[in-house]
Structures are given as structure tokens and as C-alpha cells.
Write a protein that holds these residues in place. Structure first.
Motif, PDB file in Angstrom:
ATOM      1  N   SER A   1       0.807  -1.224   0.000  1.00 54.12           N
ATOM      2  CA  SER A   1       0.000   0.000   0.000  1.00 54.12           C
ATOM      3  C   SER A   1       0.841   1.275   0.000  1.00 54.12           C
ATOM      4  CB  SER A   1      -0.972   0.026   1.172  1.00 54.12           C
ATOM      5  OG  SER A   1      -1.864  -1.059   1.061  1.00 54.12           O
ATOM      6  N   LEU A   2       2.161   1.172  -0.189  1.00 55.87           N
ATOM      7  CA  LEU A   2       3.023   2.340  -0.308  1.00 55.87           C
ATOM      8  C   LEU A   2       3.035   2.813  -1.751  1.00 55.87           C
ATOM      9  CD1 LEU A   2       6.023   1.042   1.804  1.00 55.87           C
ATOM     10  CD2 LEU A   2       4.312   2.701   2.523  1.00 55.87           C
ATOM     11  N   GLU A   3       3.557   4.013  -1.966  1.00 55.22           N
ATOM     12  CA  GLU A   3       3.700   4.504  -3.327  1.00 55.22           C
ATOM     13  C   GLU A   3       4.691   3.608  -4.065  1.00 55.22           C
ATOM     14  OE1 GLU A   3       2.046   6.900  -4.965  1.00 55.22           O
ATOM     15  OE2 GLU A   3       0.843   7.089  -3.168  1.00 55.22           O
ATOM     16  N   PRO A   4       4.371   3.177  -5.273  1.00 51.57           N
ATOM     17  CA  PRO A   4       5.279   2.312  -6.026  1.00 51.57           C
ATOM     18  C   PRO A   4       6.436   3.125  -6.619  1.00 51.57           C
ATOM     19  CG  PRO A   4       3.265   2.691  -7.270  1.00 51.57           C
ATOM     20  CD  PRO A   4       3.098   3.372  -5.940  1.00 51.57           C
ATOM     21  N   ASP A   5       7.536   3.150  -5.888  1.00 56.90           N
ATOM     22  CA  ASP A   5       8.706   3.910  -6.314  1.00 56.90           C
ATOM     23  C   ASP A   5       9.882   2.975  -6.529  1.00 56.90           C
ATOM     24  OD1 ASP A   5       7.282   6.285  -5.997  1.00 56.90           O
ATOM     25  OD2 ASP A   5       7.963   6.551  -3.933  1.00 56.90           O
ATOM     26  N   VAL A   6      10.761   3.371  -7.425  1.00 59.79           N
ATOM     27  CA  VAL A   6      11.997   2.635  -7.643  1.00 59.79           C
ATOM     28  C   VAL A   6      13.144   3.568  -7.281  1.00 59.79           C
ATOM     29  CG1 VAL A   6      12.570   3.151 -10.063  1.00 59.79           C
ATOM     30  CG2 VAL A   6      12.912   0.905  -9.211  1.00 59.79           C
ATOM     31  N   TYR A   7      14.107   3.049  -6.520  1.00 56.61           N
ATOM     32  CA  TYR A   7      15.278   3.807  -6.087  1.00 56.61           C
ATOM     33  C   TYR A   7      16.475   3.265  -6.847  1.00 56.61           C
ATOM     34  CZ  TYR A   7      12.038   5.048  -2.436  1.00 56.61           C
ATOM     35  OH  TYR A   7      10.915   5.503  -1.767  1.00 56.61           O
ATOM     36  N   PHE A   8      17.331   4.150  -7.357  1.00 56.41           N
ATOM     37  CA  PHE A   8      18.434   3.709  -8.205  1.00 56.41           C
ATOM     38  C   PHE A   8      19.666   4.570  -7.987  1.00 56.41           C
ATOM     39  CE2 PHE A   8      15.940   6.821 -10.433  1.00 56.41           C
ATOM     40  CZ  PHE A   8      16.894   7.691 -10.937  1.00 56.41           C
ATOM     41  N   TYR A   9      20.804   4.074  -8.454  1.00 58.40           N
ATOM     42  CA  TYR A   9      22.053   4.833  -8.409  1.00 58.40           C
ATOM     43  C   TYR A   9      22.967   4.313  -9.513  1.00 58.40           C
ATOM     44  CZ  TYR A   9      23.925   0.678  -6.146  1.00 58.40           C
ATOM     45  OH  TYR A   9      24.289  -0.606  -5.866  1.00 58.40           O
ATOM     46  N   GLY A  10      23.943   5.122  -9.888  1.00 59.60           N
ATOM     47  CA  GLY A  10      24.903   4.692 -10.888  1.00 59.60           C
ATOM     48  C   GLY A  10      26.024   5.692 -11.056  1.00 59.60           C
ATOM     49  N   GLU A  11      27.161   5.188 -11.539  1.00 62.70           N
ATOM     50  CA  GLU A  11      28.264   6.097 -11.854  1.00 62.70           C
ATOM     51  C   GLU A  11      27.827   7.070 -12.942  1.00 62.70           C
ATOM     52  OE1 GLU A  11      32.015   4.327 -12.822  1.00 62.70           O
ATOM     53  OE2 GLU A  11      32.145   3.294 -10.896  1.00 62.70           O
ATOM     54  N   MET A  12      26.983   6.555 -13.861  1.00 65.16           N
ATOM     55  CA  MET A  12      26.468   7.399 -14.934  1.00 65.16           C
ATOM     56  C   MET A  12      25.026   6.977 -15.240  1.00 65.16           C
ATOM     57  SD  MET A  12      28.261   8.258 -18.594  1.00 65.16           S
ATOM     58  CE  MET A  12      28.225   6.597 -19.221  1.00 65.16           C
TER      59      MET A  12
ATOM     60  N   ARG B   1      19.595   4.733 -19.361  1.00 68.66           N
ATOM     61  CA  ARG B   1      20.684   3.757 -19.354  1.00 68.66           C
ATOM     62  C   ARG B   1      21.550   4.073 -18.137  1.00 68.66           C
ATOM     63  NH1 ARG B   1      23.332  -0.026 -21.779  1.00 68.66           N
ATOM     64  NH2 ARG B   1      25.580  -0.043 -21.960  1.00 68.66           N
ATOM     65  N   VAL B   2      21.805   3.054 -17.306  1.00 69.02           N
ATOM     66  CA  VAL B   2      22.587   3.219 -16.087  1.00 69.02           C
ATOM     67  C   VAL B   2      23.860   2.383 -16.213  1.00 69.02           C
ATOM     68  CG1 VAL B   2      22.620   2.918 -13.581  1.00 69.02           C
ATOM     69  CG2 VAL B   2      20.499   3.586 -14.728  1.00 69.02           C
ATOM     70  N   THR B   3      24.999   2.979 -15.873  1.00 70.73           N
ATOM     71  CA  THR B   3      26.285   2.286 -15.905  1.00 70.73           C
ATOM     72  C   THR B   3      26.807   2.138 -14.488  1.00 70.73           C
ATOM     73  OG1 THR B   3      26.741   3.277 -18.061  1.00 70.73           O
ATOM     74  CG2 THR B   3      28.616   2.342 -16.877  1.00 70.73           C
ATOM     75  N   LYS B   4      27.229   0.919 -14.153  1.00 73.30           N
ATOM     76  CA  LYS B   4      27.774   0.587 -12.822  1.00 73.30           C
ATOM     77  C   LYS B   4      26.874   1.105 -11.716  1.00 73.30           C
ATOM     78  CE  LYS B   4      32.556   0.195 -14.244  1.00 73.30           C
ATOM     79  NZ  LYS B   4      33.923   0.679 -14.050  1.00 73.30           N
ATOM     80  N   GLY B   5      25.684   0.490 -11.630  1.00 72.86           N
ATOM     81  CA  GLY B   5      24.717   0.948 -10.640  1.00 72.86           C
ATOM     82  C   GLY B   5      23.796  -0.150 -10.189  1.00 72.86           C
ATOM     83  N   GLY B   6      22.722   0.256  -9.540  1.00 73.08           N
ATOM     84  CA  GLY B   6      21.755  -0.701  -9.056  1.00 73.08           C
ATOM     85  C   GLY B   6      20.411  -0.054  -8.790  1.00 73.08           C
ATOM     86  N   PHE B   7      19.428  -0.912  -8.460  1.00 70.75           N
ATOM     87  CA  PHE B   7      18.099  -0.399  -8.138  1.00 70.75           C
ATOM     88  C   PHE B   7      17.386  -1.327  -7.169  1.00 70.75           C
ATOM     89  CE2 PHE B   7      17.157  -3.255 -11.607  1.00 70.75           C
ATOM     90  CZ  PHE B   7      15.927  -3.790 -11.290  1.00 70.75           C
ATOM     91  N   THR B   8      16.361  -0.790  -6.517  1.00 68.68           N
ATOM     92  CA  THR B   8      15.509  -1.548  -5.609  1.00 68.68           C
ATOM     93  C   THR B   8      14.163  -0.840  -5.518  1.00 68.68           C
ATOM     94  OG1 THR B   8      15.319  -2.518  -3.388  1.00 68.68           O
ATOM     95  CG2 THR B   8      16.287  -0.317  -3.528  1.00 68.68           C
TER      96      THR B   8
END
Length: 184
Positions: A98-109, A119-126
Motif C-alpha cells: 500500500s506504499l507509493e510504487p517507487d523505484v530507487y536507483f544509483y549509478g556512476e552514470m 541507461r545506467v552504468t555501474k549501478g543498481g536499483f531496488t
């Protein structure tokens, strides 16, 4: 007004803004940039920002060390970036507790290559909203076409910071109707 910045004209089409800079790109989905230094070329529509950069749209936020962005096309590259994007009505909220459907991400680029393409380089998401995410997928590179699919190369699934599964290639469907085939 607490926002203060200095405007300097470099030449006929090139401007430099320093201080607590806020730039709104009204012609492209209400995008806003916040930074300590912004340089704009009005002939090429090129914007370069550095110093605690924040890029904001109604559905996404990206913080970065530096950004090079074309305000006409709405495309650009973020360096040392992290952020979040709302999946919005594209997902059933019950799948997110029941939370807002959000995606969190990070990357060098992080490259914004189109309206809904990244396009994400050297990163991740959850999608885990815990302060320390319980799970995430990290990859050497991945492409996301919002509302359609994500393609990851050299992906590793981490659970509580422990790598548990490696996939050299992963196609992850993200269909608007919530139904699709593929490896899940």
C-alpha cells in the motif's frame, strides 16, 4: 526570497549562473534543475550543472555531482547519480504494501536517452523502502524503457548486502497492464 544567485553573460548565447540556482525548463514536462553552478547555451540548448545538482520532474528526482543536459530534447547524462522514480499508476499498490510504487536507483552514470528511456552504468536499483534496502539488483549496465522492459547485463541480486544470484543477462518486463511473460 532566500534563493540568491548571480547571472553572468559570457557571450551572446552563453550564460553562467552561480549561487543557489534554480532553473525551470517549462517547455519539457516541468523539469527543474537546482545547483551551485549552471551554464546555459541558448543557441544549442545545452545546460551543464555542478555543485549539489538536483533534477526534478513530477514523477522523478535525480541527485548528481554533475549533469550535461539538452533542454530542447530532454536528454542528458548525470554523473555520480542517485534518485527515485514513481511507477505511479503503472503498478498495483498492493504489490508495494500500500506504499507509493517507487523505484530507487544509483549509478556512476545515468543517461536519459528519451522521454521514458534510461541507461545506467555501474549501478543498481531496488523498490525496497527500508533505510538500508533489504534487496537490490546491481549491474554493470542496464537499460530501462519505462512501461515496457528493463534489460540488465552482469546483474547480481543482493539480499541484505549479500550477493545471492548472478545473471549475465536479464530481461525484466515492466508492462503497463501488469501482465507479461519473461523471467520473473
Amino acid at each position: 526570497d532566500s534563493k540568491q544567485f548571480r547571472i553572468e553573460q559570457i557571450d551572446a548565447t552563453h550564460w553562467r549562473l552561480t549561487g543557489q540556482v534554480e532553473v525551470e525548463n517549462t517547455g519539457n514536462q516541468g523539469q527543474k534543475f537546482y545547483a551551485g553552478l549552471v551554464e546555459i547555451d541558448t543557441e544549442t540548448d545545452q545546460l551543464e550543472a555542478s555543485g549539489h545538482v538536483l533534477y526534478e520532474t513530477p514523477l522523478a528526482r535525480i541527485a548528481a555531482e554533475k549533469v550535461v543536459f539538452n533542454t530542447r530534447t530532454g536528454t542528458g547524462t548525470f554523473f555520480g547519480a542517485s534518485g527515485m522514480a514513481s511507477i505511479g499508476d503503472r503498478a498495483d499498490k498492493s504489490m508495494f504494501g500500500s506504499l507509493e510504487p517507487d523505484v530507487y536507483f544509483y549509478g556512476e552514470m545515468v543517461q536519459k536517452t528519451g522521454e521514458d528511456r534510461y541507461r545506467v552504468t555501474k549501478g543498481g536499483f531496488t523498490t525496497c523502502v527500508q533505510p538500508t534496502p533489504r534487496w537490490e539488483i546491481v549491474a554493470g549496465s542496464f537499460s530501462i524503457n519505462v512501461g515496457d522492459y528493463a534489460i540488465l547485463r552482469n546483474a547480481v541480486v543482493h539480499v541484505k548486502d549479500v550477493p545471492v544470484f548472478y545473471l549475465p543477462f536479464l530481461y525484466y518486463p515492466i508492462q503497463d497492464d501488469g501482465r507479461s511473460t519473461g523471467f520473473l
